[in-house]
Design a protein around this motif. Structure first.
Motif, short mmCIF file in Angstrom:
data_model
loop_
_atom_site.label_atom_id
_atom_site.label_comp_id
_atom_site.label_asym_id
_atom_site.label_seq_id
_atom_site.Cartn_x
_atom_site.Cartn_y
_atom_site.Cartn_z
N TYR A 93 -12.68 0.03 -1.09
CA TYR A 93 -14.28 0.31 0.08
C TYR A 93 -15.19 1.08 0.26
N GLY A 94 -15.99 0.42 -0.38
CA GLY A 94 -17.55 0.96 -0.67
C GLY A 94 -18.30 0.41 0.40
N SER A 95 -19.56 0.99 0.85
CA SER A 95 -20.69 0.78 1.92
C SER A 95 -21.95 1.06 1.13
N GLY A 96 -21.95 1.43 -0.47
CA GLY A 96 -23.32 1.61 -0.80
C GLY A 96 -23.05 2.66 -1.61
N ASN A 97 -21.98 3.76 -1.88
CA ASN A 97 -21.91 5.27 -1.98
C ASN A 97 -22.42 4.76 -3.50
N ALA A 98 -22.40 6.35 -3.50
CA ALA A 98 -22.95 6.73 -5.08
C ALA A 98 -22.06 8.20 -4.97
N VAL A 99 -21.83 8.57 -5.60
CA VAL A 99 -20.96 10.27 -6.46
C VAL A 99 -21.98 10.84 -6.33
N GLY A 100 -23.32 11.07 -7.01
CA GLY A 100 -24.36 11.74 -6.29
C GLY A 100 -24.84 11.87 -5.48
N ASP A 101 -24.54 11.32 -4.62
CA ASP A 101 -24.46 11.29 -3.18
C ASP A 101 -23.64 13.50 -2.59
N TYR A 102 -23.02 13.02 -3.15
CA TYR A 102 -21.99 14.66 -2.55
C TYR A 102 -22.31 15.77 -3.91
N GLY A 103 -21.72 16.87 -2.93
CA GLY A 103 -21.77 18.17 -4.18
C GLY A 103 -21.90 19.61 -3.23
N ILE A 161 1.06 -1.33 -0.12
CA ILE A 161 -0.39 -0.42 0.33
C ILE A 161 0.76 1.18 -0.04
N THR A 162 0.26 1.57 -1.47
CA THR A 162 1.78 3.18 -0.57
C THR A 162 0.68 4.67 -1.06
N LEU A 163 -0.69 4.06 -0.97
CA LEU A 163 -1.37 5.45 -0.77
C LEU A 163 -2.71 5.15 -0.04
N ALA A 164 -2.97 5.40 1.51
CA ALA A 164 -4.44 5.49 2.35
C ALA A 164 -5.46 6.47 2.40
N THR A 165 -6.24 7.02 2.08
CA THR A 165 -7.30 7.75 1.80
C THR A 165 -8.42 7.43 2.08
N LYS A 166 -9.27 8.17 3.71
CA LYS A 166 -10.08 8.36 4.45
C LYS A 166 -10.95 8.64 3.29
N MET A 167 -12.29 9.09 2.15
CA MET A 167 -12.81 9.48 1.01
C MET A 167 -13.67 9.79 1.56
N ASP A 168 -14.71 9.34 2.44
CA ASP A 168 -15.31 9.63 3.54
C ASP A 168 -15.93 8.41 4.85
N GLU A 169 -16.45 8.41 5.67
CA GLU A 169 -16.94 7.58 6.30
C GLU A 169 -17.43 5.98 5.19
N GLY A 170 -17.22 4.82 5.85
CA GLY A 170 -17.36 4.14 4.40
C GLY A 170 -16.80 4.05 4.00
N LEU A 171 -16.21 4.98 3.16
CA LEU A 171 -15.52 4.85 1.36
C LEU A 171 -14.33 5.20 1.54
N GLU A 172 -13.12 4.25 1.39
CA GLU A 172 -12.05 4.05 1.78
C GLU A 172 -11.41 4.00 0.52
#
Length: 449
Positions: free
Chosen positions: A423-433, A101-112
């Motif tokens: 690694y998601g948990s049912g995430n969709a791009v439309g949820d953000y903005g 692993i060379t990079l690890a980012t928490k994009m959101d809760e339940g989305l890594e």
């Protein structure tokens, strides 16, 4: 396109997909078994190598094969075979470059998001008169999870076949739980096969040529597949005005004579005019004692003529000499009046491979290493150190002067790329903005243990 060549490429692709998920234990077991079989088959391999040497000697005597190529062909020279075996063991000891692993980012809760190293895929390696490459490349390819198709020069035909058979027997001897596909390593023999393989970019991911400038240039211009390598090894050593007279003769002589046919041997000696009288005679005598002939510019020639060095060991240089990779006991000598002139000469005439400065002035050394455009820049060290084994990379896949993901001596790290895993948990791009969820983008601590 012949069906046989397509089959070879397809088998390599399928093998690469299996290797991608092979464990470190499987890969190390295979490489360990390869060493075992190479030791067992040594007599037969060296006998095959002797057949190649006998044929090559006829070609050298007829002027159709260079002496430098002949030297590269010999597996029994010095400790070359033992070094080959040790190189195999060194690959086993190296950490597995995949799955890191060379990079690890928490994009959101339940989305890594994770960036993870992975094999390139299928390698096509084309080389001339270096039969040990069959072993070096195969072991590095296996350790990094890549399948490889090998094409050696006709000069080493018998040696390549003997080494390849030993590798195939080693792979096929493994128990099922440790086995990797036999097609992980394949060998082709004819130039026509290479021409066809260079067109199979849907199966082959990377071409690595190791050989003459003519051969490398041909491959670079004949394929859409990315090519990793170098066409020239025109290296220089610069003796600065602050050079230590106790270091310069030793470093320059080693850089030239340790293995003149190597791509990291020094071909041009640059010397500052302020130390021409004090440094050149000592360096020249050290070189001449090892049989080196010098091609000197006007100022260097005048100094050489004032010494007791035999006149047949030096001559006036031509402009072409400073653009020549001699690959033998010949060196071009040029006098410069400043560090900047030395840097400018190297950047204009060099091949971006490896360059060295001999000096006791730290500022000059750092300036040289910052401004010289090369894969390797050294301070008070021989250019011959440009080697994957000496760097601790294990066996070497080749030397790259490319400005891509791999530069300089290329070991395992040059044979992996990376993929992004989310690694998601049912995430969709439309949820953000605007008016919706926002990305966190916080770093996740990386623990590779």
């Amino acid at each position: 396109m012949s069906e046989e060549i397509i089959k070879i490429a397809e088998q390599a692709r399928q093998a690469s997909l299996v290797l991608q998920s092979s464990t470190t234990e499987q890969k190390n077991a295979t490489i360990t078994k390869i060493r075992e079989f190479l030791e067992k088959d040594k007599e037969a391999i060296l006998k095959a190598n002797q057949q190649d040497l006998e044929k090559a000697k006829v070609e050298v005597d007829a002027g159709r094969l260079s002496a430098s190529l002949f030297k590269r062909l010999d597996l029994s020279r010095g400790d070359k075979y033992q070094a080959l075996l040790e190189g195999v063991t060194d690959v086993v000891k190296l950490p597995d470059p995949t799955g890191k692993i060379t990079l690890a980012t928490k994009m959101d809760e339940g989305l890594e998001l994770y960036r993870v190293t992975c094999p390139v895929g299928v390698l096509l390696i084309i080389f001339e008169a270096r039969p040990e490459v069959v072993v070096q490349i195969s072991c590095l390819a296996i350790k990094s999870g890549n399948a490889v198709i090998l094409k050696g020069g006709k000069e080493a035909y018998n040696s390549n076949i003997a080494l390849y058979k030993s590798l195939q027997n080693a792979i096929s001897s493994l128990p099922p739980e440790q086995a990797i596909p036999l097609a992980s390593v394949q060998l082709v023999s004819s130039r026509d096969e290479i021409n066809e393989l260079l067109g199979l970019d849907q199966y082959i991911d990377l071409v690595i040529p190791r050989g003459s400038k003519k051969m490398v240039r041909f491959i670079q211009g004949s394929t859409r597949i990315p090519v990793l390598g170098h066409a020239d090894g025109l290296c220089s050593t610069y003796v600065d005005e602050f050079a230590d007279i106790q270091k310069s003769p030793k470093v320059v002589t080693d850089a030239k004579v340790n293995y003149p046919a190597a791509c990291n041997a020094t071909e041009t000696l640059l010397i500052h005019s302020a130390v021409l009288q004090s440094q050149l005679p000592a360096i020249a005598k050290s070189l001449v004692a090892q049989g080196v002939h010098m091609r000197a510019d006007e100022r260097a020639l005048a100094v050489l003529k004032s010494t007791d060095i035999a006149p047949d060991m030096y001559q006036a240089a031509t402009p072409e000499d400073f653009d020549t990779e001699f690959l033998e006991l010949t060196i071009a000598v040029k006098v410069v009046d400043s560090l900047q002139e030395a840097i400018a000469h190297i950047n204009l005439h060099g091949s971006h491979h490896t360059e060295s400065i001999i000096t006791e002035n730290k500022e000059n050394a750092e300036t040289f290493m910052a401004k010289v455009d090369a894969a390797g820049v050294y301070w008070n060290a021989s250019t011959r150190f440009a080697d994957g084994f000496r760097y601790g990379f294990g066996a070497e896949i080749g030397v790259s002067t490319n400005k891509t993901h791999a530069r300089g001596p290329v070991g395992l790290e040059g044979l992996v790329i990376y993929k992004y895993k989310i690694y998601g948990s049912g995430n969709a791009v439309g949820d953000y903005g605007a008016g919706k969820r926002s990305y966190i983008h916080s770093k996740i601590p990386i623990d590779q243990e």
